[in-house]
Scaffold this motif. Structure first.
Motif, short mmCIF file in Angstrom:
data_model
loop_
_atom_site.label_atom_id
_atom_site.label_comp_id
_atom_site.label_asym_id
_atom_site.label_seq_id
_atom_site.Cartn_x
_atom_site.Cartn_y
_atom_site.Cartn_z
N GLU A 4 -8.18 57.76 69.69
CA GLU A 4 -8.82 58.18 68.44
C GLU A 4 -7.82 58.14 67.29
OE1 GLU A 4 -10.58 61.98 69.04
OE2 GLU A 4 -12.11 61.23 70.43
N LYS A 5 -6.59 58.57 67.56
CA LYS A 5 -5.55 58.52 66.53
C LYS A 5 -5.23 57.07 66.15
CE LYS A 5 -3.03 62.85 67.37
NZ LYS A 5 -1.72 63.43 67.73
N GLN A 6 -5.22 56.20 67.17
CA GLN A 6 -4.93 54.79 66.92
C GLN A 6 -6.02 54.14 66.07
OE1 GLN A 6 -4.54 53.43 70.94
NE2 GLN A 6 -2.40 54.06 71.13
N ILE A 7 -7.28 54.46 66.39
CA ILE A 7 -8.40 53.92 65.62
C ILE A 7 -8.36 54.45 64.18
CG2 ILE A 7 -10.91 53.97 65.35
CD1 ILE A 7 -11.11 53.93 68.41
N LEU A 8 -8.11 55.74 64.04
CA LEU A 8 -8.00 56.33 62.71
C LEU A 8 -6.86 55.67 61.94
CD1 LEU A 8 -8.92 58.42 60.64
CD2 LEU A 8 -7.37 60.07 61.73
N GLY A 9 -5.77 55.40 62.65
CA GLY A 9 -4.64 54.74 62.01
C GLY A 9 -4.99 53.34 61.53
N LEU A 10 -5.77 52.59 62.32
CA LEU A 10 -6.20 51.26 61.90
C LEU A 10 -7.11 51.33 60.68
CD1 LEU A 10 -6.93 49.29 65.21
CD2 LEU A 10 -5.18 48.79 63.49
N LYS A 12 -7.00 53.63 58.38
CA LYS A 12 -6.12 53.92 57.25
C LYS A 12 -5.34 52.67 56.84
CE LYS A 12 -5.49 58.88 58.14
NZ LYS A 12 -4.52 59.95 58.52
N LEU A 13 -4.94 51.89 57.84
CA LEU A 13 -4.25 50.64 57.55
C LEU A 13 -5.16 49.71 56.76
CD1 LEU A 13 -1.76 48.80 57.98
CD2 LEU A 13 -2.86 47.98 60.09
N SER A 14 -6.43 49.64 57.15
CA SER A 14 -7.40 48.81 56.44
C SER A 14 -7.51 49.24 54.98
CB SER A 14 -8.76 48.91 57.13
OG SER A 14 -9.74 48.20 56.40
N THR A 15 -7.61 50.55 54.76
CA THR A 15 -7.70 51.08 53.39
C THR A 15 -6.44 50.75 52.59
OG1 THR A 15 -9.13 52.88 54.11
CG2 THR A 15 -8.01 53.18 52.01
N TYR A 16 -5.30 50.90 53.24
CA TYR A 16 -4.01 50.60 52.60
C TYR A 16 -3.96 49.13 52.15
CZ TYR A 16 0.98 49.38 52.52
OH TYR A 16 2.22 48.89 52.17
N ILE A 17 -4.40 48.22 53.03
CA ILE A 17 -4.39 46.80 52.69
C ILE A 17 -5.38 46.51 51.56
CG2 ILE A 17 -4.85 44.47 53.54
CD1 ILE A 17 -4.02 45.47 56.34
N TRP A 131 0.92 50.96 60.77
CA TRP A 131 -0.06 51.48 61.72
C TRP A 131 0.53 52.64 62.51
CZ3 TRP A 131 -2.15 48.46 66.59
CH2 TRP A 131 -3.18 49.20 67.18
N GLN A 132 1.78 52.52 62.88
CA GLN A 132 2.46 53.58 63.63
C GLN A 132 2.51 54.86 62.80
OE1 GLN A 132 6.64 52.88 64.77
NE2 GLN A 132 5.98 53.24 66.88
N ILE A 133 2.80 54.74 61.53
CA ILE A 133 2.85 55.91 60.65
C ILE A 133 1.47 56.51 60.49
CG2 ILE A 133 3.28 56.67 58.28
CD1 ILE A 133 5.48 54.47 58.18
N PHE A 134 0.48 55.65 60.21
CA PHE A 134 -0.89 56.13 60.00
C PHE A 134 -1.49 56.74 61.27
CE2 PHE A 134 -1.23 52.65 56.58
CZ PHE A 134 -0.79 53.51 55.60
N GLU A 136 0.15 58.58 63.39
CA GLU A 136 0.98 59.73 63.77
C GLU A 136 1.84 59.41 64.99
OE1 GLU A 136 -1.52 63.14 64.21
OE2 GLU A 136 -2.48 62.87 62.25
N GLU A 137 2.44 58.22 64.95
CA GLU A 137 3.36 57.75 65.99
C GLU A 137 2.70 57.63 67.36
OE1 GLU A 137 6.36 56.88 64.92
OE2 GLU A 137 5.96 57.67 62.93
N SER A 138 1.40 57.41 67.42
CA SER A 138 0.71 57.35 68.72
C SER A 138 0.65 55.95 69.31
CB SER A 138 -0.71 57.89 68.57
OG SER A 138 -1.49 57.03 67.74
N ILE A 139 1.26 54.96 68.65
CA ILE A 139 1.29 53.62 69.24
C ILE A 139 2.71 53.25 69.65
CG2 ILE A 139 -0.67 52.93 67.79
CD1 ILE A 139 1.28 51.10 66.27
N GLU A 140 2.79 52.50 70.75
CA GLU A 140 4.08 52.04 71.27
C GLU A 140 4.06 50.52 71.33
OE1 GLU A 140 5.83 54.12 74.75
OE2 GLU A 140 3.92 55.21 74.78
N TYR A 141 5.17 49.91 70.97
CA TYR A 141 5.31 48.46 71.09
C TYR A 141 6.79 48.12 71.06
CZ TYR A 141 6.18 48.56 66.03
OH TYR A 141 6.70 48.83 64.79
N GLU A 142 7.12 46.92 71.51
CA GLU A 142 8.49 46.43 71.45
C GLU A 142 8.48 45.02 70.89
OE1 GLU A 142 10.74 46.76 75.11
OE2 GLU A 142 9.50 48.45 75.78
N LEU A 143 9.43 44.73 70.00
CA LEU A 143 9.65 43.38 69.51
C LEU A 143 10.88 42.82 70.21
CD1 LEU A 143 9.09 43.98 65.67
CD2 LEU A 143 7.43 43.09 67.33
#
Length: 344
Positions: A4-10, A12-17, A131-134, A136-143
């Motif tokens: 739910e946090k990840q979806i909400l973050g996306l 917010k990301l959409s609104t930001y863009i 997205w990570q900020i929006f 609340e740090e609920s996503i994990e990834y590695e580059l």
């Protein structure tokens, strides 16, 4: 709760863009300038990624990243209880082409291990940080520069590269994608507006995407001039130096070989049965019956990403102008990524 946090973050990301895209550059904030700087650096590193095409890709993603759309897409999927590491080898032919794989892995409850394309290194990391900020740090990834310590792999490459990838990852759960392209079928009674939308399917991203139309079917008596007239809105592609180089090179080859082609000074039409055409060239054939077209589509199904045509032709097609606007549930190579992620 995490999803739910990840979806909400996306969202917010959409609104930001959207806010960025709708803000006059004269009124840019420091944050807007940072975003614009990413677009400029992306274009410098890869001149195919024009500011216009990057903004087009961003706009299409904002249309998808709505709460209702995201929840509808995920309705049949349960996040993994035990997260796995999924290696992603991303393509870089068009802006943000790998973003769908990334969000699929994260929203399925797994952790993407991302090897970026050298042609598209700027935008995706920038958006992931936001997205990570929006979220609340609920996503994990590695580059990463090289994949290791992964449980499954999704990789995209050319047909030649795919053979190596299939061998390299032969002992791993994997999706290996190869070259594909798209076709369009004209019935013959298309309006000028529909043909102008076809131009979008041909020229968007300079024709570099697997969803770009490179092969056209037209009725026996269809006038080529109608196609050229509908393409005029994209005449400025010839002002892009890389596109112009491809155009001049292919034109010279056809002239030297005395091959027949039609030319309007920024794109060539060539009567050729080949599915893939060179950049700046659109192959076409004339058909007598629709069965001829259906036979071709069936024989080349593994190489065709999508078909653009009127719905009444019954070709399991999409409408003109929709080639570069796939939905969340539109999967590359028709392999359902979420189903794959559900069983790893």
């Amino acid at each position: 709760m995490k999803t739910e946090k990840q979806i909400l973050g996306l969202c917010k990301l959409s609104t930001y863009i959207k806010d960025f895209l709708n803000t006059d550059p004269e009124n840019f904030s420091a944050e807007d300038e940072e975003f614009m700087g990413v677009l400029r650096r992306s274009e410098i590193e890869n001149s195919w990624f024009t500011i216009e095409n990057q903004k087009f890709a961003l706009q299409k993603w904002t249309d998808l990243l709505e709460e209702k759309s995201l929840k509808s897409w995920l309705a049949d999927f349960e996040p993994a209880k035990i997260p796995k590491k999924v290696g992603l080898i991303l393509a870089g032919n068009i802006p943000l082409v790998g973003f769908h794989d990334v969000i699929s892995v994260i929203l399925s409850g797994h952790i993407p291990i991302i090897k970026l394309s050298s042609k598209d290194k700027m935008m995706l990391p920038f958006l992931l940080k936001k997205w990570q900020i929006f979220s609340e740090e609920s996503i994990e990834y590695e580059l990463v520069e090289r994949l290791q310590n992964f449980d499954a792999v999704i990789a995209t490459g050319s047909n030649n590269t795919a053979r190596y990838l299939e061998y390299y990852f032969k002992d791993s759960l994997s999706i290996i994608r190869k070259n594909r392209t798209s076709v369009a079928v004209l019935k013959g009674d298309e309006t000028p507006e529909e043909l102008e939308l076809l131009a979008e399917d041909v020229f968007r991203y300079f024709g570099l995407g697997c969803r770009n139309v490179t092969r056209l079917f037209i009725p026996q008596d269809f006038k080529i001039d109608l196609i050229f007239e509908s393409f005029l809105n994209f005449k400025n592609v010839i002002n892009h130096h890389k596109y112009a180089n491809n155009y001049e090179y292919n034109r010279a080859i056809y002239l030297l070989n005395a091959e027949r082609f039609w030319d309007n000074n920024f794109v060539m039409l060539k009567e050729d049965a080949a599915l893939f055409s060179p950049l700046s060239v659109l192959n076409f054939t004339r058909y007598k019956t629709l069965d001829e077209v259906k036979d071709f589509l069936s024989e080349n199904e593994e190489n065709i990403q999508t078909v653009v045509a009127k719905p009444e032709l019954g070709l399991n097609s999409i409408n003109f102008g929709e080639a570069q606007t796939p939905g969340l549930d539109t999967y590359a190579d028709n392999v359902n990524t979420m189903d794959f992620l559900a069983v790893i």
